[in-house]
Design an enzyme around this catalytic site. Sequence first.
Site, PDB file in Angstrom:
ATOM      1  N   GLY A  28       0.824  -1.207   0.000  1.00 55.07           N
ATOM      2  CA  GLY A  28       0.000   0.000   0.000  1.00 55.07           C
ATOM      3  C   GLY A  28       0.852   1.249   0.000  1.00 55.07           C
ATOM      4  CD  GLU A  53       4.755  -5.803 -10.949  1.00 54.16           C
ATOM      5  OE1 GLU A  53       3.942  -5.042 -10.391  1.00 54.16           O
ATOM      6  OE2 GLU A  53       5.068  -6.914 -10.487  1.00 54.16           O
ATOM      7  CB  SER A  77       3.396  -3.429  -3.362  1.00 50.81           C
ATOM      8  OG  SER A  77       3.575  -2.141  -3.888  1.00 50.81           O
ATOM      9  CG  HIS A 117       1.720  -3.396  -8.435  1.00 55.87           C
ATOM     10  ND1 HIS A 117       2.987  -3.874  -8.218  1.00 55.87           N
ATOM     11  CD2 HIS A 117       1.386  -2.712  -7.303  1.00 55.87           C
ATOM     12  CE1 HIS A 117       3.402  -3.500  -7.021  1.00 55.87           C
ATOM     13  NE2 HIS A 117       2.448  -2.795  -6.445  1.00 55.87           N
TER      14      HIS A 117
END
Length: 603
Positions: free
Chosen positions: A145, A354, A227, A467
Amino acid sequence: MQTQHTKVTQTHFLLWILLLCMPFGKSHTEEDFIITTKTGRVRGLSMPVLGGTVTAFLGIPYAQPPLGSLRFKKPQPLNKWPDIHNATQYANSCYQNIDQAFPGFQGSEMWNPNTNLSEDCLYLNVWIPVPKPKNATVMVWIYGGGFQTGTSSLPVYDGKFLARVERVIVVSMNYRVGALGFLAFPGNPDAPGNMGLFDQQLALQWVQRNIAAFGGNPKSITIFGESAGAASVSLHLLCPQSYPLFTRAILESGSSNAPWAVKHPEEARNRTLTLAKFTGCSKENEMEMIKCLRSKDPQEILRNERFVLPSDSILSINFGPTVDGDFLTDMPHTLLQLGKVKKAQILVGVNKDEGTAFLVYGAPGFSKDNDSLITRKEFQEGLNMYFPGVSRLGKEAVLFYYVDWLGEQSPEVYRDALDDVIGDYNIICPALEFTKKFAELENNAFFYFFEHRSSKLPWPEWMGVMHGYEIEFVFGLPLGRRVNYTRAEEIFSRSIMKTWANFAKYGHPNGTQGNSTMWPVFTSTEQKYLTLNTEKSKIYSKLRAPQCQFWRLFFPKVLEMTGDIDETEQEWKAGFHRWSNYMMDWQNQFNDYTSKKESCTAL
């Protein structure tokens, strides 16, 4: 005289009595739902999963609530509680700004927090198989996030399928994000920065101290994340205090050497000063500013976070990890270069497209509601947004390499090229570089390239394999009874779960037995990786090698060029042609070598 009917009735009655008196197995006893931790007892609940059950403990506190004078400080250990803590529902999510770019759209809404926002948010969740295992491998999830958003309670992070199918214990934790988690006056213990990372570390300490009571093995713990969660995982690999807390690591689409992941301490401090200014907390000294910021309502801090960076900057992280001399002693690429990294096995990978997830959040000409067929001018404007501060020459180099060099120019080419630029620069090339450096230090590494686009993906077709959208397969969502994934996707998800669990258990994605495609070790020379899709996996080498060499070697040199612009431009174009010809020759020779080697192996 008893009739036959009476005898049958009595027999049935006796059978019912016997059934009622029989023990139903340990999985149904109160003992299995109440576990004693070092800080007190917790009560979980039984969850039906795929014809069986798992026991879930949701919302276990692992630190003191970071309220009042504890705001901006490292997390503090928890005091013992006298009663049984009901861990039967998810706890609060940490304060964060909500994604309101596409209201009501499932593709973005699925990542927004689904529990109340609060500073009292430092809780974790545990899913254990039934019957309760002994010495089971533990997999600890760290959500992504961008260090600005995220929560462990999202349905896509539900650990029940992984626990049920692979008989591993799954753990996830909340950690502070945004300014409340990463505001920094480096060196000041009242706001040192990296609080969110210290939250994660304290949660890992909790796992070390308590997981045996849940049937887990504290000597077999794999941390995995996606991520910013993957960047967090790689930061724990660089932090000596975290070394004893886990065994192996999985990095999905992120690494700490990515350009967005870690800020220099001066930059982190400047952003804190900017936030203080916008919240009316500009004071003469740090302590006065911290005191003022602590007095502010968290919503006011959230509202003003977005003003810390220019409004047109995309893929920029307002508050994130920094070099604090404590958790992180230097920039990640420097620590990697010096070999200051935990000895462990790692599994790393990226998705095919991505960049697209970031383009729809403001890149000129891009939209989730059409095919985003952009012009050359919009491509250049996109470069201006994603590379603020980079010279015209630098952006011309990117345009030339990703578009002009290919010769073909069309709206599709410009659209797909900007996807590649953003994906290569921010995700794919840093992940490959991290893996390469890690492998050079004689650690076993494995790399994947995720190629499957989910049949349930709500985003448009042009956005490809996005992604974040491997996560649903890692956590087994296609196995759910009321979902409409294809049969092939269910099989694929089971394969991914098996691979991740094998790696967590044995340090190798193939586990203890071979399968149809043996996953090769990634070395710094051959750089072999495996494709992951619903078809047969294939082994390739040197994923996006020319592009990553461009970003690693050529682009920095262009940025250093000064002097007459025309002369400099001619110089870099000539150098570029020499470099690209060398890269093509090298690629051809390597492919020739690989094919000959495989031919020899087959003999």
